[in-house]
Design a protein around this motif. Structure first.
Motif, PDB file in Angstrom:
ATOM      1  N   PRO A 159       0.480  -1.151  -0.496  1.00 46.45           N
ATOM      2  CA  PRO A 159      -0.205  -0.224  -0.440  1.00 46.45           C
ATOM      3  C   PRO A 159       0.849   1.665   0.280  1.00 46.45           C
ATOM      4  CG  PRO A 159      -1.227  -1.994   1.726  1.00 46.45           C
ATOM      5  CD  PRO A 159       0.536  -2.082   1.292  1.00 46.45           C
ATOM      6  N   PHE A 160       1.766   1.133   0.591  1.00 45.22           N
ATOM      7  CA  PHE A 160       3.056   2.117   0.965  1.00 45.22           C
ATOM      8  C   PHE A 160       3.186   2.672  -0.459  1.00 45.22           C
ATOM      9  CE2 PHE A 160       2.626   1.307   4.905  1.00 45.22           C
ATOM     10  CZ  PHE A 160       2.604   3.444   5.988  1.00 45.22           C
ATOM     11  N   LEU A 161       3.695   1.549  -1.112  1.00 46.24           N
ATOM     12  CA  LEU A 161       4.509   1.746  -2.979  1.00 46.24           C
ATOM     13  C   LEU A 161       3.475   2.529  -3.072  1.00 46.24           C
ATOM     14  CD1 LEU A 161       6.482  -1.003  -3.708  1.00 46.24           C
ATOM     15  CD2 LEU A 161       7.072   0.742  -3.386  1.00 46.24           C
ATOM     16  N   GLY A 162       2.310   1.872  -3.916  1.00 47.15           N
ATOM     17  CA  GLY A 162       0.386   2.335  -4.493  1.00 47.15           C
ATOM     18  C   GLY A 162       0.229   4.097  -3.828  1.00 47.15           C
ATOM     19  N   PHE A 163       0.759   4.278  -2.670  1.00 39.14           N
ATOM     20  CA  PHE A 163       0.487   5.508  -2.397  1.00 39.14           C
ATOM     21  C   PHE A 163       1.147   5.675  -3.290  1.00 39.14           C
ATOM     22  CE2 PHE A 163       1.337   9.353   0.156  1.00 39.14           C
ATOM     23  CZ  PHE A 163      -0.121   9.751   0.747  1.00 39.14           C
ATOM     24  N   THR A 164       3.069   6.656  -2.846  1.00 41.06           N
ATOM     25  CA  THR A 164       3.808   7.128  -3.301  1.00 41.06           C
ATOM     26  C   THR A 164       4.358   7.178  -5.149  1.00 41.06           C
ATOM     27  OG1 THR A 164       5.038   6.039  -1.344  1.00 41.06           O
ATOM     28  CG2 THR A 164       6.421   7.404  -2.707  1.00 41.06           C
ATOM     29  N   LEU A 165       4.033   6.067  -5.373  1.00 35.75           N
ATOM     30  CA  LEU A 165       4.409   5.841  -6.831  1.00 35.75           C
ATOM     31  C   LEU A 165       3.088   6.762  -7.584  1.00 35.75           C
ATOM     32  CD1 LEU A 165       5.315   2.084  -7.547  1.00 35.75           C
ATOM     33  CD2 LEU A 165       6.567   4.355  -7.906  1.00 35.75           C
ATOM     34  N   THR A 166       2.075   6.831  -6.676  1.00 39.44           N
ATOM     35  CA  THR A 166       0.656   7.894  -7.486  1.00 39.44           C
ATOM     36  C   THR A 166       0.904   9.152  -7.605  1.00 39.44           C
ATOM     37  OG1 THR A 166      -1.377   5.759  -6.651  1.00 39.44           O
ATOM     38  CG2 THR A 166      -1.629   7.651  -7.145  1.00 39.44           C
ATOM     39  N   VAL A 167       1.300   9.534  -6.360  1.00 43.43           N
ATOM     40  CA  VAL A 167       1.742  10.948  -5.992  1.00 43.43           C
ATOM     41  C   VAL A 167       3.034  11.172  -6.982  1.00 43.43           C
ATOM     42  CG1 VAL A 167       2.420  12.604  -4.152  1.00 43.43           C
ATOM     43  CG2 VAL A 167       1.336  10.786  -3.689  1.00 43.43           C
ATOM     44  N   PHE A 168       3.499  10.076  -6.789  1.00 43.40           N
ATOM     45  CA  PHE A 168       5.128  10.324  -7.344  1.00 43.40           C
ATOM     46  C   PHE A 168       4.264  10.645 -10.049  1.00 43.40           C
ATOM     47  CE2 PHE A 168       8.507   9.140 -11.236  1.00 43.40           C
ATOM     48  CZ  PHE A 168       8.991  10.153 -10.787  1.00 43.40           C
ATOM     49  N   LEU A 169       3.650   9.711  -9.998  1.00 39.00           N
ATOM     50  CA  LEU A 169       2.435   9.876 -11.878  1.00 39.00           C
ATOM     51  C   LEU A 169       2.364  10.601 -11.127  1.00 39.00           C
ATOM     52  CD1 LEU A 169       2.539   8.581 -14.096  1.00 39.00           C
ATOM     53  CD2 LEU A 169       0.331   7.437 -13.545  1.00 39.00           C
ATOM     54  N   MET A 170       1.445  11.247 -10.831  1.00 39.63           N
ATOM     55  CA  MET A 170       0.290  12.718 -10.979  1.00 39.63           C
ATOM     56  C   MET A 170       1.307  13.615 -11.009  1.00 39.63           C
ATOM     57  SD  MET A 170      -2.758  12.411 -10.646  1.00 39.63           S
ATOM     58  CE  MET A 170      -3.174  13.787  -9.743  1.00 39.63           C
ATOM     59  N   LEU A 206      -6.013  -4.131 -16.916  1.00 40.80           N
ATOM     60  CA  LEU A 206      -5.415  -4.113 -16.013  1.00 40.80           C
ATOM     61  C   LEU A 206      -5.383  -4.529 -14.735  1.00 40.80           C
ATOM     62  CD1 LEU A 206      -2.590  -1.588 -17.304  1.00 40.80           C
ATOM     63  CD2 LEU A 206      -2.365  -3.883 -18.206  1.00 40.80           C
ATOM     64  N   VAL A 207      -6.242  -3.752 -13.729  1.00 38.86           N
ATOM     65  CA  VAL A 207      -6.626  -4.016 -12.564  1.00 38.86           C
ATOM     66  C   VAL A 207      -6.952  -5.171 -12.368  1.00 38.86           C
ATOM     67  CG1 VAL A 207      -7.170  -2.963 -10.512  1.00 38.86           C
ATOM     68  CG2 VAL A 207      -6.122  -1.640 -11.595  1.00 38.86           C
ATOM     69  N   SER A 208      -8.249  -5.274 -12.931  1.00 44.12           N
ATOM     70  CA  SER A 208      -8.613  -6.421 -12.965  1.00 44.12           C
ATOM     71  C   SER A 208      -8.034  -7.921 -13.696  1.00 44.12           C
ATOM     72  CB  SER A 208     -10.001  -6.375 -14.439  1.00 44.12           C
ATOM     73  OG  SER A 208     -10.999  -5.362 -14.022  1.00 44.12           O
ATOM     74  N   ALA A 392      -4.134   5.917  -9.880  1.00 36.30           N
ATOM     75  CA  ALA A 392      -4.369   5.372  -9.028  1.00 36.30           C
ATOM     76  C   ALA A 392      -4.092   3.764  -9.511  1.00 36.30           C
ATOM     77  CB  ALA A 392      -5.266   5.370  -7.738  1.00 36.30           C
ATOM     78  N   GLU A 393      -5.228   3.424 -10.561  1.00 37.99           N
ATOM     79  CA  GLU A 393      -5.111   2.377 -11.236  1.00 37.99           C
ATOM     80  C   GLU A 393      -4.170   1.524 -11.762  1.00 37.99           C
ATOM     81  OE1 GLU A 393      -8.818   1.769 -13.085  1.00 37.99           O
ATOM     82  OE2 GLU A 393      -9.890   1.293 -11.847  1.00 37.99           O
ATOM     83  N   LEU A 394      -3.298   2.305 -12.514  1.00 39.28           N
ATOM     84  CA  LEU A 394      -1.833   2.297 -13.366  1.00 39.28           C
ATOM     85  C   LEU A 394      -0.921   1.439 -12.127  1.00 39.28           C
ATOM     86  CD1 LEU A 394      -0.901   1.546 -16.014  1.00 39.28           C
ATOM     87  CD2 LEU A 394       0.327   4.292 -15.737  1.00 39.28           C
ATOM     88  N   MET A 395      -0.968   1.843 -10.696  1.00 38.39           N
ATOM     89  CA  MET A 395       0.101   2.095  -9.770  1.00 38.39           C
ATOM     90  C   MET A 395      -0.624   0.718  -9.422  1.00 38.39           C
ATOM     91  SD  MET A 395       2.790   3.981 -10.414  1.00 38.39           S
ATOM     92  CE  MET A 395       2.390   3.816 -11.547  1.00 38.39           C
ATOM     93  N   ALA A 396      -1.939   0.424  -8.814  1.00 44.39           N
ATOM     94  CA  ALA A 396      -1.955  -0.800  -8.403  1.00 44.39           C
ATOM     95  C   ALA A 396      -2.225  -2.025  -9.273  1.00 44.39           C
ATOM     96  CB  ALA A 396      -3.769  -0.411  -8.146  1.00 44.39           C
ATOM     97  N   ALA A 397      -2.309  -1.922 -10.816  1.00 48.10           N
ATOM     98  CA  ALA A 397      -1.844  -2.459 -11.710  1.00 48.10           C
ATOM     99  C   ALA A 397      -0.422  -3.322 -11.687  1.00 48.10           C
ATOM    100  CB  ALA A 397      -2.157  -2.397 -12.816  1.00 48.10           C
ATOM    101  N   GLY A 398       0.311  -1.944 -12.282  1.00 47.18           N
ATOM    102  CA  GLY A 398       1.756  -2.572 -11.510  1.00 47.18           C
ATOM    103  C   GLY A 398       2.588  -2.956 -10.031  1.00 47.18           C
ATOM    104  N   GLY A 420      -3.584   4.027  -3.019  1.00 55.40           N
ATOM    105  CA  GLY A 420      -3.564   5.114  -4.384  1.00 55.40           C
ATOM    106  C   GLY A 420      -4.380   6.352  -4.519  1.00 55.40           C
ATOM    107  N   ILE A 421      -5.708   5.377  -4.619  1.00 59.40           N
ATOM    108  CA  ILE A 421      -6.686   7.242  -4.363  1.00 59.40           C
ATOM    109  C   ILE A 421      -6.229   8.223  -3.907  1.00 59.40           C
ATOM    110  CG2 ILE A 421      -9.097   7.392  -3.866  1.00 59.40           C
ATOM    111  CD1 ILE A 421      -8.640   5.468  -6.360  1.00 59.40           C
ATOM    112  N   ALA A 422      -5.778   7.991  -2.320  1.00 61.56           N
ATOM    113  CA  ALA A 422      -5.710   8.719  -1.152  1.00 61.56           C
ATOM    114  C   ALA A 422      -3.802   9.583  -1.490  1.00 61.56           C
ATOM    115  CB  ALA A 422      -5.449   8.279   0.466  1.00 61.56           C
ATOM    116  N   GLY A 423      -3.329   8.674  -2.248  1.00 61.92           N
ATOM    117  CA  GLY A 423      -2.141   9.974  -2.885  1.00 61.92           C
ATOM    118  C   GLY A 423      -2.478  10.621  -3.792  1.00 61.92           C
ATOM    119  N   SER A 424      -3.136  10.484  -5.066  1.00 61.37           N
ATOM    120  CA  SER A 424      -3.825  10.892  -6.051  1.00 61.37           C
ATOM    121  C   SER A 424      -4.408  12.253  -5.253  1.00 61.37           C
ATOM    122  CB  SER A 424      -5.335  10.275  -7.251  1.00 61.37           C
ATOM    123  OG  SER A 424      -5.987  10.171  -6.464  1.00 61.37           O
ATOM    124  N   MET A 425      -5.217  12.466  -3.833  1.00 58.91           N
ATOM    125  CA  MET A 425      -5.959  13.533  -3.384  1.00 58.91           C
ATOM    126  C   MET A 425      -5.201  14.047  -3.101  1.00 58.91           C
ATOM    127  SD  MET A 425      -9.265  13.232  -3.733  1.00 58.91           S
ATOM    128  CE  MET A 425     -10.725  11.779  -4.588  1.00 58.91           C
TER     129      MET A 425
END
Length: 468
Positions: A159-170, A206-208, A392-398, A420-425
């Motif tokens: 989850p920390f990866l999902g949060f951090t990577l989403t912030v970075f991608l945003m 991808l997430v599915s 968020a979805e792209l990072m989650a899939a990765g 990831g959603i929290a990171g995007s916010m």
């Protein structure tokens, strides 16, 4: 069938049905993670989105292999828990299934995106801990803590990866994407521009797919626990394998062990080498006259499985011991042949994978509304934008894809995507953009899932064992 009495067959059927129910609940509990953005942004109609997601979940189960499934199986050293009383195996399976389903349904009812992975793993650990408290436990620890620690770390770190990577991608999107349409909130009735729709459909797909490849394997591992625990004579070993291959690998393992210079070994290393030598020799003798797995005595197959796993554990100790000298060639030979032997124990029949794929796919097509609303509207103080959902979805899939195909570890799709959603916010307007009440409720569900499911499963297991 299986040579069991009618009432035992009925219990086996009920356990398999409960495993399918868990995966079905997993489907409609976790499906919102994949379809939330495409539904919320009007990219796809709800029924199209959930059918599309169900299809890719189904494909993902078949494509994911069994690495994660075996990680689930080996969390609970079933070899330590199974004895001659088949009802003890049923008590184990019934307790972990019932507790996992109860917690999943409870969190879904309240619209909380809690983790099916945490629930299942907590239930498995709860049964193991409860077993270790029984007076008739003579095998010591009933949990594979090395595997549990690896699994726990993957569930915490992802989850920390999902949060951090989403912030970075945003931040990257804001810096380089000139078209600001992607950063707007979705119109309530109009679909987004075509290029945005295609991106969101891709991330949903991808997430599915990766959700199916990881979470589907957890269901496969659960069914294998049931089959090995209740009918070990038929599922302890892969009956489709050629025993001549086993014998050839055992011979190679014996030859490597015999080349170890025992003159300067420590007492501990000598004990490891001696046990390995005896176990490989005994198995080799057993397989010498056998042409098919069916030729092995049914009552011996579970013990053979245990010996193969102990042989594999012994080889790990030999390879990691600084006091045992082996050439690079011998090390490679030992690893290769132990891997071949493990292919007889680490498997899942095609019908098991199909059953779980269908259960997950069917579950995906219902129950999504409650959690979609939480993900789309309640994690942040503002509604989800196109960029936030796609990031968020792209990072989650990765993260899920790497965990499944590279590290072969179970992770929580729910936790990764919610983070990831929290990171995007946060990337959009800082930490003040998070909704404290929703974050608190989600965090509470995350924190409580593991201990509550452990307690539920352990308590139910002790009750079932007392009742037998």
């Amino acid at each position: 069938m299986f040579g069991l009495e009618t009432h035992l067959l009925l219990l086996l059927f009920l356990c398999l049905l409960a495993a399918c129910a868990f995966e079905f609940v997993n489907g409609f509990h976790d499906t919102a993670n994949a379809v939330a953005t495409v539904i919320y942004t009007n990219t796809l109609r709800p029924w199209v989105a959930v059918v599309w997601s169900a299809f890719w979940n189904f494909i993902g189960v078949f494509a994911g292999g069994i690495g994660v499934a075996m990680g689930i199986v080996y969390l609970l050293p079933v070899e330590a828990l199974i004895d001659q009383n088949i009802y003890h195996g049923i008590a184990m399976i019934g307790a972990l299934l019932l507790s996992a389903i109860l917690w999943n349904l409870g969190t879904w009812y309240y619209g909380l995106p809690s983790s099916s992975s945490h629930t299942l793993i907590g239930s498995i650990l709860g049964v193991g801990v409860a077993f270790s408290l029984l007076p008739d436990n003579t095998s010591g620890a009933a949990v594979n803590w090395d595997e549990a620690i690896k699994t726990g770390l993957s569930l915490i770190v992802s989850p920390f990866l999902g949060f951090t990577l989403t912030v970075f991608l945003m931040f990257i999107l804001k810096r380089f994407v000139k078209n600001k349409a992607i950063f707007r909130q979705p119109h309530k009735r109009k679909p987004p521009p075509l290029w945005i729709r295609l991106i969101l459909i891709l991330t949903c797909t991808l997430v599915s797919f990766f959700h199916g490849s990881n979470d589907g394997q957890k269901g496969v591992g659960l069914v294998m626990l049931i089959l090995i625990g209740i009918v070990p004579s038929f599922f302890a070993l892969d009956s489709n394998k050629n025993p001549i291959v086993i014998q050839a690998s055992l011979t190679q393992v014996e030859q490597v062990i015999n080349r170890i210079d025992t003159a300067s070994l420590s007492k501990n290393d000598m004990e490891i080498v001696t046990k390995m030598k005896d176990r490989a020799s005994d198995l080799n003798t057993l397989f010498a006259p056998i042409n098919t797995i069916e030729g092995l005595p049914k009552k011996s197959r579970f013990l053979i499985r245990r010996d193969i796993l102990l042989l594999a554990k012994g080889s790990e100790n030999i390879l990691s011991s600084p006091g045992i000298a082996l050439s690079q060639l011998d090390r490679s030979t030992l690893k290769e042949n132990i891997s071949t032997l493990r292919s007889f124990t680490d498997y899942a029949p095609d019908w098991v994978i199909l059953m779980i794929a269908m259960s997950l796919g069917c579950g995906t097509m219902i129950g999504w509304k409650r959690i979609v609303k939480t993900i789309g509207e309640k994690i942040g103080k503002e509604h989800l934008t196109y960029a936030q959902g796609a990031s968020a979805e792209l990072m989650a899939a990765g993260v899920i894809g790497f965990s499944t195909f590279i590290f072969k570890l179970p992770v929580s799709t729910t936790h990764i995507l919610s983070s990831g959603i929290a990171g995007s916010m946060v990337a959009n307007k800082g930490i003040r953009n998070l909704n404290p009440a929703t974050i608190r409720n989600i965090a509470l569900a995350w924190v409580l899932t593991l201990p509550v499911s452990m307690f539920l499963a352990g308590t139910l297991f002790l009750i079932f064992r007392w009742a037998i």
